[in-house]
Write a protein that holds these residues in place. Sequence first.
Motif, PDB file in Angstrom:
ATOM      1  N   GLN A 103     -15.511 -80.225  60.652  1.00  0.00           N
ATOM      2  CA  GLN A 103     -16.039 -79.370  59.597  1.00  0.00           C
ATOM      3  C   GLN A 103     -17.557 -79.481  59.519  1.00  0.00           C
ATOM      4  OE1 GLN A 103     -14.240 -79.739  55.593  1.00  0.00           O
ATOM      5  NE2 GLN A 103     -16.334 -79.937  54.876  1.00  0.00           N
ATOM      6  N   SER A 104     -18.088 -80.705  59.641  1.00  0.00           N
ATOM      7  CA  SER A 104     -19.539 -80.911  59.615  1.00  0.00           C
ATOM      8  C   SER A 104     -20.209 -80.178  60.772  1.00  0.00           C
ATOM      9  CB  SER A 104     -19.870 -82.404  59.679  1.00  0.00           C
ATOM     10  OG  SER A 104     -19.367 -83.075  58.552  1.00  0.00           O
ATOM     11  N   LEU A 105     -19.585 -80.206  61.933  1.00  0.00           N
ATOM     12  CA  LEU A 105     -20.125 -79.492  63.094  1.00  0.00           C
ATOM     13  C   LEU A 105     -20.132 -77.987  62.850  1.00  0.00           C
ATOM     14  CD1 LEU A 105     -18.425 -81.514  65.974  1.00  0.00           C
ATOM     15  CD2 LEU A 105     -20.863 -81.484  65.431  1.00  0.00           C
ATOM     16  N   ASP A 106     -19.055 -77.478  62.235  1.00  0.00           N
ATOM     17  CA  ASP A 106     -18.983 -76.043  61.943  1.00  0.00           C
ATOM     18  C   ASP A 106     -20.055 -75.639  60.927  1.00  0.00           C
ATOM     19  OD1 ASP A 106     -16.924 -75.500  63.679  1.00  0.00           O
ATOM     20  OD2 ASP A 106     -15.342 -75.741  62.184  1.00  0.00           O
ATOM     21  N   ILE A 107     -20.253 -76.477  59.880  1.00  0.00           N
ATOM     22  CA  ILE A 107     -21.282 -76.186  58.875  1.00  0.00           C
ATOM     23  C   ILE A 107     -22.654 -76.142  59.530  1.00  0.00           C
ATOM     24  CG2 ILE A 107     -22.468 -77.063  56.818  1.00  0.00           C
ATOM     25  CD1 ILE A 107     -19.772 -75.830  56.191  1.00  0.00           C
ATOM     26  N   PHE A 108     -22.909 -77.094  60.438  1.00  0.00           N
ATOM     27  CA  PHE A 108     -24.187 -77.119  61.160  1.00  0.00           C
ATOM     28  C   PHE A 108     -24.362 -75.841  61.979  1.00  0.00           C
ATOM     29  CE2 PHE A 108     -26.597 -78.150  65.053  1.00  0.00           C
ATOM     30  CZ  PHE A 108     -27.815 -78.502  64.481  1.00  0.00           C
ATOM     31  N   LYS A 109     -23.289 -75.411  62.664  1.00  0.00           N
ATOM     32  CA  LYS A 109     -23.365 -74.187  63.462  1.00  0.00           C
ATOM     33  C   LYS A 109     -23.633 -72.972  62.578  1.00  0.00           C
ATOM     34  CE  LYS A 109     -20.250 -75.719  67.178  1.00  0.00           C
ATOM     35  NZ  LYS A 109     -18.909 -75.503  67.792  1.00  0.00           N
ATOM     36  N   GLU A 153     -25.242 -72.991  59.687  1.00  0.00           N
ATOM     37  CA  GLU A 153     -26.652 -73.080  59.283  1.00  0.00           C
ATOM     38  C   GLU A 153     -27.582 -72.587  60.386  1.00  0.00           C
ATOM     39  OE1 GLU A 153     -27.258 -76.726  56.194  1.00  0.00           O
ATOM     40  OE2 GLU A 153     -26.701 -77.300  58.233  1.00  0.00           O
ATOM     41  N   GLU A 154     -27.228 -72.921  61.632  1.00  0.00           N
ATOM     42  CA  GLU A 154     -28.071 -72.551  62.763  1.00  0.00           C
ATOM     43  C   GLU A 154     -27.833 -71.119  63.238  1.00  0.00           C
ATOM     44  OE1 GLU A 154     -30.460 -74.704  64.421  1.00  0.00           O
ATOM     45  OE2 GLU A 154     -30.153 -75.607  62.438  1.00  0.00           O
ATOM     46  N   GLY A 155     -26.812 -70.464  62.670  1.00  0.00           N
ATOM     47  CA  GLY A 155     -26.500 -69.101  63.088  1.00  0.00           C
ATOM     48  C   GLY A 155     -25.738 -69.027  64.393  1.00  0.00           C
ATOM     49  N   ASN A 156     -25.097 -70.147  64.770  1.00  0.00           N
ATOM     50  CA  ASN A 156     -24.379 -70.196  66.054  1.00  0.00           C
ATOM     51  C   ASN A 156     -22.867 -70.266  65.901  1.00  0.00           C
ATOM     52  OD1 ASN A 156     -26.805 -70.259  67.555  1.00  0.00           O
ATOM     53  ND2 ASN A 156     -27.014 -72.463  67.176  1.00  0.00           N
ATOM     54  N   PHE A 157     -22.366 -70.034  64.681  1.00  0.00           N
ATOM     55  CA  PHE A 157     -20.923 -70.131  64.451  1.00  0.00           C
ATOM     56  C   PHE A 157     -20.251 -68.795  64.747  1.00  0.00           C
ATOM     57  CE2 PHE A 157     -17.220 -69.700  61.608  1.00  0.00           C
ATOM     58  CZ  PHE A 157     -16.481 -70.778  62.047  1.00  0.00           C
ATOM     59  N   HIS A 158     -19.162 -68.847  65.505  1.00  0.00           N
ATOM     60  CA  HIS A 158     -18.413 -67.631  65.828  1.00  0.00           C
ATOM     61  C   HIS A 158     -17.032 -67.736  65.182  1.00  0.00           C
ATOM     62  CE1 HIS A 158     -21.531 -66.382  68.587  1.00  0.00           C
ATOM     63  NE2 HIS A 158     -21.475 -67.576  69.178  1.00  0.00           N
ATOM     64  N   LEU A 188     -11.749 -74.183  57.317  1.00  0.00           N
ATOM     65  CA  LEU A 188     -13.004 -73.984  56.597  1.00  0.00           C
ATOM     66  C   LEU A 188     -12.754 -73.477  55.178  1.00  0.00           C
ATOM     67  CD1 LEU A 188     -15.453 -72.468  59.243  1.00  0.00           C
ATOM     68  CD2 LEU A 188     -15.598 -74.692  58.129  1.00  0.00           C
ATOM     69  N   LEU A 189     -11.812 -72.553  55.033  1.00  0.00           N
ATOM     70  CA  LEU A 189     -11.512 -72.043  53.701  1.00  0.00           C
ATOM     71  C   LEU A 189     -10.827 -73.104  52.839  1.00  0.00           C
ATOM     72  CD1 LEU A 189     -10.484 -68.366  54.494  1.00  0.00           C
ATOM     73  CD2 LEU A 189     -12.561 -69.165  53.365  1.00  0.00           C
ATOM     74  N   TYR A 235     -22.934 -75.629  48.053  1.00  0.00           N
ATOM     75  CA  TYR A 235     -23.786 -75.137  49.147  1.00  0.00           C
ATOM     76  C   TYR A 235     -22.935 -74.800  50.370  1.00  0.00           C
ATOM     77  CZ  TYR A 235     -26.927 -75.419  53.186  1.00  0.00           C
ATOM     78  OH  TYR A 235     -27.584 -75.158  54.365  1.00  0.00           O
ATOM     79  N   SER A 236     -22.082 -75.743  50.787  1.00  0.00           N
ATOM     80  CA  SER A 236     -21.241 -75.501  51.966  1.00  0.00           C
ATOM     81  C   SER A 236     -20.188 -74.438  51.671  1.00  0.00           C
ATOM     82  CB  SER A 236     -20.581 -76.793  52.440  1.00  0.00           C
ATOM     83  OG  SER A 236     -19.719 -77.327  51.454  1.00  0.00           O
ATOM     84  N   ALA A 237     -19.695 -74.384  50.429  1.00  0.00           N
ATOM     85  CA  ALA A 237     -18.708 -73.359  50.064  1.00  0.00           C
ATOM     86  C   ALA A 237     -19.293 -71.962  50.253  1.00  0.00           C
ATOM     87  CB  ALA A 237     -18.247 -73.561  48.626  1.00  0.00           C
TER      88      ALA A 237
END
Length: 208
Positions: free
Chosen positions: A37-43, A45-50, A104-105, A172-174
């Motif tokens: 989940q932390s990795l997904d949140i980072f992605k 934030e960076e705009g790299n999550f698909h 994530l949800l 914030y993450s929500a």
Amino acid sequence: IMGFTNLLLKMTGDKKLTDWIECIESSSKQMLHLINQSLDIFKIEEGNFHLQPLEFDLIHLLQKLVKDFMSISKIKKISLDFYLHHKTISIEQGSYLILGDELLLESLFANLLKNALEASPVNNKITISIYSDKSHKIAIHNMGVIPDSMKEVFFKKYSTQGKKEGTGLGTYSALLIAKAHHGDITFDSSKEKGTTLIVTLPKEITRP
């Protein structure tokens, strides 16, 4: 850790040892989930999550969260009422399918439900309402009030007040997760009406 616990479960027939090993297995799965989940949140934030949305039962997810937070609700003597399309439902019997990343949800609604339980006055109730118009709407209401000093920074990173263990990352993450689903979270809070957070999620998500 998970591999060795699986081996130990196959090797032991002792009930007490099995219970302890299952606790280790459950904790390691939870830790793996938090890392992913932390990795997904980072992605995000960076705009790299698909986003790879799949259909799942939102009410079944909420049912799991209610069990996870049962100790808090019992200590504060808080009841939870559920509504589907403005009609009372039993959380054990309802069903409502949506598209999204279920893990994530789950994190999104866990953060919001935990906040509602912590903010709610004792001997009170929390209401979760699921309904739809052009989008899915999930409203979480409690009679706590968001301080005026927090309203403008409610979704900002590291913003917290009055919580000894608060990190300021929950809302914030929500919101990040909601935005990653092309949705949103809004809130309304007053002394007279309490606080309502509304999660808006699209009914259709275009896959990349």
